[in-house]
Scaffold this motif. Structure first.
Motif, PDB file in Angstrom:
ATOM      1  N   ARG A 205       0.829  -1.180  -0.086  1.00 35.36           N
ATOM      2  CA  ARG A 205      -0.101   0.084  -0.099  1.00 35.36           C
ATOM      3  C   ARG A 205       1.093   1.087   0.198  1.00 35.36           C
ATOM      4  O   ARG A 205       1.165   1.964   1.018  1.00 35.36           O
ATOM      5  CB  ARG A 205      -0.974  -0.055   1.200  1.00 35.36           C
ATOM      6  CG  ARG A 205      -2.069  -1.120   1.183  1.00 35.36           C
ATOM      7  CD  ARG A 205      -2.292  -1.382   2.605  1.00 35.36           C
ATOM      8  NE  ARG A 205      -3.047  -0.346   3.239  1.00 35.36           N
ATOM      9  CZ  ARG A 205      -3.075  -0.054   4.460  1.00 35.36           C
ATOM     10  NH1 ARG A 205      -3.104  -0.925   5.336  1.00 35.36           N
ATOM     11  NH2 ARG A 205      -3.911   1.119   4.833  1.00 35.36           N
ATOM     12  N   PRO A 206       1.226   1.658  -1.310  1.00 35.36           N
ATOM     13  CA  PRO A 206       2.446   2.787  -1.287  1.00 35.36           C
ATOM     14  C   PRO A 206       2.075   4.046  -0.456  1.00 35.36           C
ATOM     15  O   PRO A 206       2.956   4.389   0.129  1.00 35.36           O
ATOM     16  CB  PRO A 206       2.441   2.891  -2.721  1.00 35.36           C
ATOM     17  CG  PRO A 206       1.739   1.934  -3.353  1.00 35.36           C
ATOM     18  CD  PRO A 206       0.624   1.264  -2.362  1.00 35.36           C
ATOM     19  N   GLY A 207       0.831   4.407  -0.364  1.00 28.23           N
ATOM     20  CA  GLY A 207       0.440   5.640   0.135  1.00 28.23           C
ATOM     21  C   GLY A 207       0.706   5.532   1.967  1.00 28.23           C
ATOM     22  O   GLY A 207       1.326   6.593   2.526  1.00 28.23           O
ATOM     23  N   ALA A 287       7.130   4.658  -7.269  1.00 33.85           N
ATOM     24  CA  ALA A 287       7.890   5.763  -6.982  1.00 33.85           C
ATOM     25  C   ALA A 287       7.630   6.529  -5.750  1.00 33.85           C
ATOM     26  O   ALA A 287       6.268   6.731  -5.773  1.00 33.85           O
ATOM     27  CB  ALA A 287       8.189   6.673  -8.146  1.00 33.85           C
ATOM     28  N   GLY A 288       8.484   7.288  -5.002  1.00 35.58           N
ATOM     29  CA  GLY A 288       8.066   8.104  -4.028  1.00 35.58           C
ATOM     30  C   GLY A 288       7.035   9.162  -4.227  1.00 35.58           C
ATOM     31  O   GLY A 288       6.106   9.490  -3.606  1.00 35.58           O
ATOM     32  N   SER A 289       7.455   9.790  -5.369  1.00 34.87           N
ATOM     33  CA  SER A 289       6.272  11.137  -5.789  1.00 34.87           C
ATOM     34  C   SER A 289       4.970  10.483  -5.843  1.00 34.87           C
ATOM     35  O   SER A 289       3.956  11.061  -5.364  1.00 34.87           O
ATOM     36  CB  SER A 289       6.686  11.515  -7.103  1.00 34.87           C
ATOM     37  OG  SER A 289       6.940  10.534  -8.238  1.00 34.87           O
ATOM     38  N   GLU A 290       4.890   9.191  -6.624  1.00 32.75           N
ATOM     39  CA  GLU A 290       3.383   8.533  -6.677  1.00 32.75           C
ATOM     40  C   GLU A 290       2.794   8.119  -5.334  1.00 32.75           C
ATOM     41  O   GLU A 290       1.572   8.404  -4.948  1.00 32.75           O
ATOM     42  CB  GLU A 290       3.419   7.440  -7.634  1.00 32.75           C
ATOM     43  CG  GLU A 290       1.918   6.949  -7.702  1.00 32.75           C
ATOM     44  CD  GLU A 290       1.965   5.619  -9.035  1.00 32.75           C
ATOM     45  OE1 GLU A 290       0.975   5.098  -9.076  1.00 32.75           O
ATOM     46  OE2 GLU A 290       3.049   5.626  -9.461  1.00 32.75           O
ATOM     47  N   ALA A 291       3.590   7.644  -4.473  1.00 32.18           N
ATOM     48  CA  ALA A 291       3.385   7.074  -3.222  1.00 32.18           C
ATOM     49  C   ALA A 291       2.898   8.643  -2.268  1.00 32.18           C
ATOM     50  O   ALA A 291       1.923   8.326  -1.616  1.00 32.18           O
ATOM     51  CB  ALA A 291       4.354   6.462  -2.606  1.00 32.18           C
ATOM     52  N   ALA A 292       3.330   9.664  -2.519  1.00 32.03           N
ATOM     53  CA  ALA A 292       3.233  10.824  -1.949  1.00 32.03           C
ATOM     54  C   ALA A 292       1.876  11.386  -1.878  1.00 32.03           C
ATOM     55  O   ALA A 292       1.097  11.762  -1.324  1.00 32.03           O
ATOM     56  CB  ALA A 292       4.361  11.719  -2.177  1.00 32.03           C
TER      57      ALA A 292
END
Length: 317
Positions: A205-207, A287-292
């Motif tokens: 769950r990236p977020g 990627a971190g940007s998408e997870a953020a």
């Protein structure tokens, strides 16, 4: 006032993973101590910007875009050092990758990528550099491992696996090279405010994974100012220290694990249970940007880390 003489005056340093973050800061510190520096990273555009930044600050700097996992990388880097500056005196193995997520969302390829980047690549480069380091009057090897190389935090298993191996390699190299004139310093940082949460890859769950990792990497009580860390690392290398552990939290974790390893593992198990599960439809390598963008974490929580990332060249969330 005349600058105090030091071991690094007039020497040449190669720093991997130095287009941004801690690697770039270490390059600045070495340049301030009189070193010529060769930068190395995969992102050619960001690397060129880092070289320009160093040159603007008065450093004698050059750079070479390079994927350290390529078999020919060590020879290419050593050739570049020799062509630009002559013999190599200081090698800083700093490049790394961070993957965040529960075990059930990880694949063998994640472990292989971590091991290639943070164990085998620095091993190959070190072996290639040893003739230069042995020939130098001030041969210095700095291996940036992690507190994860002593205490395996949950949801960071590929990273911890590779960093445990990196720590063992570094400590073994110090023993093997004793008496050769080459000093080896093992660096065990805890979390630092470099903006690394935006460069990590997230699984499951990236977020939700981003939320805990970005908060921990940004809050003052858990993380350390990266500029202070870079000063401490270069001081330790100059003094030929065997090891340096950075951040109070990391020092506490190392001591607790040393005196009560079973208790430490139990606490880590409790921590793992509190972290996000894989979810009904786990995702891989976001990627971190998408997870953020998916994270419920207020931006105020990561303000210090985001500010550091903008200063030190990390991707923006």
């Amino acid at each position: 006032m005349t600058r105090r003489p030091n071991r690094f005056e007039g020497r040449t340093a190669l720093i991997t993973g130095s287009s941004r973050g801690l690697g770039l800061l270490i390059a600045h510190r070495l340049a301030e101590r009189g070193c010529r520096v060769l930068l190395c990273a995969r992102d050619g555009d960001r690397l060129a910007a880092a070289e320009h930044e160093l040159r603007a600050a008065g450093a004698d700097a050059a750079s070479l875009p390079c994927d350290l996992t390529d078999a020919d990388a060590p020879q290419r880097l050593l050739t570049a050092v020799h062509e630009h500056f002559g013999r190599l005196d200081v090698l800083v193995n700093n490049a790394g990758v961070i993957q965040v997520g529960p075990l059930d969302t990880l694949r063998e390829e994640d472990f292989r990528q971590a091991m290639e980047t943070m164990l085998f690549a620095p091993l190959r480069l070190t072996l290639a550099a040893l003739p230069d380091l042995r020939a130098s009057a001030q041969g210095t090897l700095v291996n940036v491992s992690s507190i994860g190389g002593r205490v395996a935090a949950p949801h960071l298993l590929p990273y911890a696996t590779a960093k445990f191996a990196s720590t063992g390699l570094s400590e073994g190299l110090r023993a093997e090279l004793a008496g050769t004139g080459v000093s080896v310093t093992t660096v065990l940082p805890g979390l630092m405010r470099t903006g690394s949460h935006t460069a990590a890859r997230f699984h499951g769950r990236p977020g939700a994974e981003y939320a805990w990792f970005a908060a921990a990497a940004s809050l003052p009580l858990l993380s350390m100012d990266a500029e202070r860390a870079s000063h401490a690392i270069v001081r330790a290398a100059e003094r030929r220290r065997a090891e340096i552990v950075l951040t109070p939290a990391a020092k506490l974790a190392v001591r607790l694990h040393g005196v009560a390893p079973a208790t430490t593992v139990r606490l880590l198990g409790l921590t793992a249970r509190a972290l996000p599960g894989p979810g009904p439809r786990p995702r891989h390598s976001v990627a971190g940007s998408e997870a953020a963008a998916e994270s419920p974490l207020p931006t105020a929580v990561t303000a210090l880390g985001d500010r550091a990332g903008r200063r030190f060249g990390e991707p923006r969330p």
